[in-house]
Scaffold this motif. Structure first.
Motif, PDB file in Angstrom:
ATOM      1  N   LEU A  74       0.307 132.355  53.182  1.00 62.15           N
ATOM      2  CA  LEU A  74      -1.118 132.544  53.472  1.00 62.15           C
ATOM      3  C   LEU A  74      -1.557 131.684  54.649  1.00 62.15           C
ATOM      4  O   LEU A  74      -2.330 132.132  55.515  1.00 62.15           O
ATOM      5  CB  LEU A  74      -1.946 132.209  52.234  1.00 62.15           C
ATOM      6  N   ALA A  75      -1.063 130.457  54.690  1.00 62.21           N
ATOM      7  CA  ALA A  75      -1.424 129.558  55.782  1.00 62.21           C
ATOM      8  C   ALA A  75      -0.916 130.093  57.116  1.00 62.21           C
ATOM      9  O   ALA A  75      -1.621 130.030  58.134  1.00 62.21           O
ATOM     10  CB  ALA A  75      -0.865 128.161  55.512  1.00 62.21           C
ATOM     11  N   GLU A  76       0.299 130.642  57.118  1.00 63.86           N
ATOM     12  CA  GLU A  76       0.865 131.153  58.370  1.00 63.86           C
ATOM     13  C   GLU A  76       0.220 132.482  58.778  1.00 63.86           C
ATOM     14  O   GLU A  76       0.019 132.742  59.963  1.00 63.86           O
ATOM     15  CB  GLU A  76       2.380 131.303  58.228  1.00 63.86           C
ATOM     16  N   GLU A  81      -4.321 147.927  67.125  1.00 66.03           N
ATOM     17  CA  GLU A  81      -3.811 146.753  67.846  1.00 66.03           C
ATOM     18  C   GLU A  81      -2.620 146.097  67.159  1.00 66.03           C
ATOM     19  O   GLU A  81      -2.041 145.149  67.697  1.00 66.03           O
ATOM     20  CB  GLU A  81      -4.946 145.733  68.003  1.00 66.03           C
ATOM     21  N   VAL A  82      -2.244 146.585  66.007  1.00 63.98           N
ATOM     22  CA  VAL A  82      -1.163 145.966  65.250  1.00 63.98           C
ATOM     23  C   VAL A  82       0.191 146.402  65.809  1.00 63.98           C
ATOM     24  O   VAL A  82       0.445 147.597  66.000  1.00 63.98           O
ATOM     25  CB  VAL A  82      -1.257 146.348  63.756  1.00 63.98           C
ATOM     26  N   SER A  83       1.065 145.442  66.084  1.00 62.43           N
ATOM     27  CA  SER A  83       2.440 145.730  66.470  1.00 62.43           C
ATOM     28  C   SER A  83       3.309 145.637  65.215  1.00 62.43           C
ATOM     29  O   SER A  83       3.689 144.539  64.791  1.00 62.43           O
ATOM     30  CB  SER A  83       2.932 144.736  67.530  1.00 62.43           C
ATOM     31  N   HIS A  84       3.618 146.790  64.645  1.00 61.35           N
ATOM     32  CA  HIS A  84       4.302 146.815  63.355  1.00 61.35           C
ATOM     33  C   HIS A  84       5.686 146.184  63.455  1.00 61.35           C
ATOM     34  O   HIS A  84       6.087 145.391  62.595  1.00 61.35           O
ATOM     35  CB  HIS A  84       4.397 148.261  62.866  1.00 61.35           C
ATOM     36  N   SER A  85       6.421 146.510  64.496  1.00 59.67           N
ATOM     37  CA  SER A  85       7.792 146.009  64.620  1.00 59.67           C
ATOM     38  C   SER A  85       7.810 144.489  64.779  1.00 59.67           C
ATOM     39  O   SER A  85       8.668 143.801  64.209  1.00 59.67           O
ATOM     40  CB  SER A  85       8.504 146.682  65.801  1.00 59.67           C
ATOM     41  N   ASP A  86       6.868 143.946  65.543  1.00 58.30           N
ATOM     42  CA  ASP A  86       6.805 142.494  65.712  1.00 58.30           C
ATOM     43  C   ASP A  86       6.489 141.810  64.384  1.00 58.30           C
ATOM     44  O   ASP A  86       7.060 140.758  64.055  1.00 58.30           O
ATOM     45  CB  ASP A  86       5.743 142.121  66.748  1.00 58.30           C
ATOM     46  N   LEU A  87       5.572 142.398  63.628  1.00 53.91           N
ATOM     47  CA  LEU A  87       5.205 141.813  62.342  1.00 53.91           C
ATOM     48  C   LEU A  87       6.362 141.879  61.345  1.00 53.91           C
ATOM     49  O   LEU A  87       6.558 140.957  60.549  1.00 53.91           O
ATOM     50  CB  LEU A  87       3.984 142.534  61.765  1.00 53.91           C
ATOM     51  N   TYR A  94       1.560 137.290  44.043  1.00 57.33           N
ATOM     52  CA  TYR A  94       2.862 137.849  44.399  1.00 57.33           C
ATOM     53  C   TYR A  94       2.926 138.213  45.879  1.00 57.33           C
ATOM     54  O   TYR A  94       3.929 137.972  46.536  1.00 57.33           O
ATOM     55  CB  TYR A  94       3.171 139.092  43.570  1.00 57.33           C
ATOM     56  N   PHE A  95       1.876 138.842  46.401  1.00 56.44           N
ATOM     57  CA  PHE A  95       1.893 139.232  47.803  1.00 56.44           C
ATOM     58  C   PHE A  95       0.479 139.217  48.379  1.00 56.44           C
ATOM     59  O   PHE A  95      -0.506 138.986  47.665  1.00 56.44           O
ATOM     60  CB  PHE A  95       2.589 140.585  48.022  1.00 56.44           C
ATOM     61  N   VAL A  96       0.413 139.479  49.686  1.00 57.07           N
ATOM     62  CA  VAL A  96      -0.838 139.369  50.448  1.00 57.07           C
ATOM     63  C   VAL A  96      -1.078 140.682  51.174  1.00 57.07           C
ATOM     64  O   VAL A  96      -0.126 141.326  51.650  1.00 57.07           O
ATOM     65  CB  VAL A  96      -0.743 138.230  51.501  1.00 57.07           C
ATOM     66  N   TYR A  97      -2.347 141.083  51.273  1.00 56.20           N
ATOM     67  CA  TYR A  97      -2.644 142.196  52.169  1.00 56.20           C
ATOM     68  C   TYR A  97      -3.981 141.968  52.867  1.00 56.20           C
ATOM     69  O   TYR A  97      -4.910 141.393  52.315  1.00 56.20           O
ATOM     70  CB  TYR A  97      -2.633 143.544  51.458  1.00 56.20           C
ATOM     71  N   LEU A  98      -4.016 142.384  54.128  1.00 54.63           N
ATOM     72  CA  LEU A  98      -5.216 142.315  54.941  1.00 54.63           C
ATOM     73  C   LEU A  98      -5.833 143.699  55.001  1.00 54.63           C
ATOM     74  O   LEU A  98      -5.129 144.696  55.200  1.00 54.63           O
ATOM     75  CB  LEU A  98      -4.900 141.847  56.364  1.00 54.63           C
ATOM     76  N   ILE A  99      -7.129 143.775  54.847  1.00 54.24           N
ATOM     77  CA  ILE A  99      -7.849 145.032  55.054  1.00 54.24           C
ATOM     78  C   ILE A  99      -8.433 144.969  56.455  1.00 54.24           C
ATOM     79  O   ILE A  99      -9.368 144.201  56.724  1.00 54.24           O
ATOM     80  CB  ILE A  99      -8.940 145.236  53.990  1.00 54.24           C
ATOM     81  N   LEU A 100      -7.864 145.751  57.354  1.00 52.71           N
ATOM     82  CA  LEU A 100      -8.208 145.676  58.768  1.00 52.71           C
ATOM     83  C   LEU A 100      -9.440 146.522  59.087  1.00 52.71           C
ATOM     84  O   LEU A 100      -9.711 147.530  58.428  1.00 52.71           O
ATOM     85  CB  LEU A 100      -7.036 146.166  59.619  1.00 52.71           C
ATOM     86  N   ARG A 101     -10.154 146.116  60.112  1.00 47.12           N
ATOM     87  CA  ARG A 101     -11.204 146.970  60.652  1.00 47.12           C
ATOM     88  C   ARG A 101     -10.552 148.196  61.298  1.00 47.12           C
ATOM     89  O   ARG A 101      -9.397 148.130  61.750  1.00 47.12           O
ATOM     90  CB  ARG A 101     -12.039 146.211  61.682  1.00 47.12           C
ATOM     91  N   ASP A 102     -11.280 149.290  61.370  1.00 45.11           N
ATOM     92  CA  ASP A 102     -10.709 150.535  61.899  1.00 45.11           C
ATOM     93  C   ASP A 102     -10.121 150.330  63.292  1.00 45.11           C
ATOM     94  O   ASP A 102      -9.016 150.790  63.590  1.00 45.11           O
ATOM     95  CB  ASP A 102     -11.783 151.630  61.950  1.00 45.11           C
ATOM     96  N   GLU A 110      -2.890 132.232  60.829  1.00 43.55           N
ATOM     97  CA  GLU A 110      -2.728 131.912  62.252  1.00 43.55           C
ATOM     98  C   GLU A 110      -2.363 133.135  63.093  1.00 43.55           C
ATOM     99  O   GLU A 110      -2.352 133.053  64.325  1.00 43.55           O
ATOM    100  CB  GLU A 110      -1.647 130.837  62.421  1.00 43.55           C
ATOM    101  N   LEU A 111      -2.074 134.245  62.454  1.00 41.93           N
ATOM    102  CA  LEU A 111      -1.700 135.450  63.195  1.00 41.93           C
ATOM    103  C   LEU A 111      -2.915 136.076  63.877  1.00 41.93           C
ATOM    104  O   LEU A 111      -4.024 136.049  63.330  1.00 41.93           O
ATOM    105  CB  LEU A 111      -1.094 136.489  62.241  1.00 41.93           C
ATOM    106  N   PRO A 112      -2.719 136.698  65.053  1.00 38.99           N
ATOM    107  CA  PRO A 112      -3.830 137.421  65.698  1.00 38.99           C
ATOM    108  C   PRO A 112      -4.393 138.521  64.797  1.00 38.99           C
ATOM    109  O   PRO A 112      -5.592 138.808  64.846  1.00 38.99           O
ATOM    110  CB  PRO A 112      -3.175 138.016  66.957  1.00 38.99           C
ATOM    111  N   GLU A 113      -3.536 139.121  63.964  1.00 33.87           N
ATOM    112  CA  GLU A 113      -3.982 140.203  63.090  1.00 33.87           C
ATOM    113  C   GLU A 113      -5.033 139.745  62.080  1.00 33.87           C
ATOM    114  O   GLU A 113      -5.848 140.547  61.618  1.00 33.87           O
ATOM    115  CB  GLU A 113      -2.792 140.812  62.347  1.00 33.87           C
ATOM    116  N   SER A 114      -5.016 138.462  61.753  1.00 35.50           N
ATOM    117  CA  SER A 114      -6.015 137.955  60.805  1.00 35.50           C
ATOM    118  C   SER A 114      -7.425 138.060  61.382  1.00 35.50           C
ATOM    119  O   SER A 114      -8.403 138.207  60.641  1.00 35.50           O
ATOM    120  CB  SER A 114      -5.705 136.514  60.422  1.00 35.50           C
TER     121      SER A 114
END
Length: 273
Positions: free
Chosen positions: A121-123, A155-161, A142-150, A126-130
């Protein structure tokens, strides 16, 4: 004995947004609400097919939803009630609504091999996606998920993530506006395979749409992706439905019914002499 183990959202059940994007036949039913909002729908055809499947074999819902989120789906609580369900992306196996303790203990041990959710969560923060997210959620620690704006989804680079998460023993998957970060020990097929051994299943058929469903699809005796599935961007050679959207659920369940449900023989008028 056979089983049909399937992902739910965007595979068998659909949001209004997905229905608007891909269309649907007139016959579908609301099966989930939250605080008065309509969340998920299922087609009448898929409902009929799941009833038939449930009568002939194990039907095992396999979802990234938490158990509480799964329990909101009224169809699986009131009409077709599976004996087994897998929630939280494989972290929890339910039998008649109750978690299997042996599996839960196994998962807790496996999670020691990757970065803790607290450090993750801390790392992630720090991501631009946050900065593109409306909200950040955790699922039972158990896991984390971000609900992104439309506008953030583009802008998300899936492969980099994916590479970033893999370095930490986690996996990343973008599903609609939800960006998931999930520990590698949590994957759907591992839980399905456990039930395969415990129930002595001969054959397992599966379906799923996201990258989190890839092992579920590829390890089954026959696995299918909806035509709109994100997983096809990763492997375009998977078995795929003819249609997208809610009609893909009809394609999937039609296939399972035709493959596994005995046909009713018509009565013969021939008189033996």
């Amino acid at each position: 004995m056979k089983a049909f183990a399937s992902d739910l959202d965007r595979t068998l059940i659909y949001s209004k947004k997905m229905i608007e994007a891909y269309g649907a036949d007139d016959g579908y039913q609301l099966i989930e609400t939250l605080d008065g909002r309509e969340i998920s729908f299922i087609s009448e055809k898929t409902k009929q097919n799941l009833r038939k499947i449930h009568q002939e074999m194990y039907f095992i819902p396999v979802t990234t939803r938490t158990t509480e989120q799964y329990n909101r789906i009224t169809f699986f609580q009131e009409e077709v009630i599976p004996e087994y369900a897998i929630t939280t992306n494989g972290a929890c196996i339910l039998k008649n609504g109750q978690p299997l303790a042996d599996w839960s203990n196994f998962i807790e041990n496996q999670l020691q091999s990757c970065m803790s959710i607290r450090d993750m969560l801390a790392e992630i923060a720090e991501l631009p996606e946050s900065r593109l997210a409306e909200r950040t959620r955790t699922a039972h620690d158990y896991f984390v998920y971000l609900i992104l704006r439309d506008e953030g989804v583009r802008e998300v680079s899936h492969s980099d993530l994916q590479a970033w998460a893999a370095d930490r023993g986690w996996q990343a998957s973008l599903q609609g506006r939800k960006l998931y970060f999930i520990p590698k020990p949590l994957h759907k097929w591992r839980a399905v395979d456990y039930l395969k051994q415990e129930l002595k299943l001969d054959q397992i058929y599966t379906a799923g749409d996201s990258l989190l469903d890839y092992s579920l699809i590829t390890h089954a005796d026959k696995g299918i992706s909806p035509l709109h599935g994100e997983v096809l961007q990763y492997d375009p050679n998977l078995n795929v439905t003819t249609h997208s959207g809610m009609k893909a659920a009809d394609d999937i369940t039609d296939y399972i019914v035709n493959l596994c449900v005995p046909k009713v023989k018509e009565k013969s008028n021939h008189i033996l002499g």
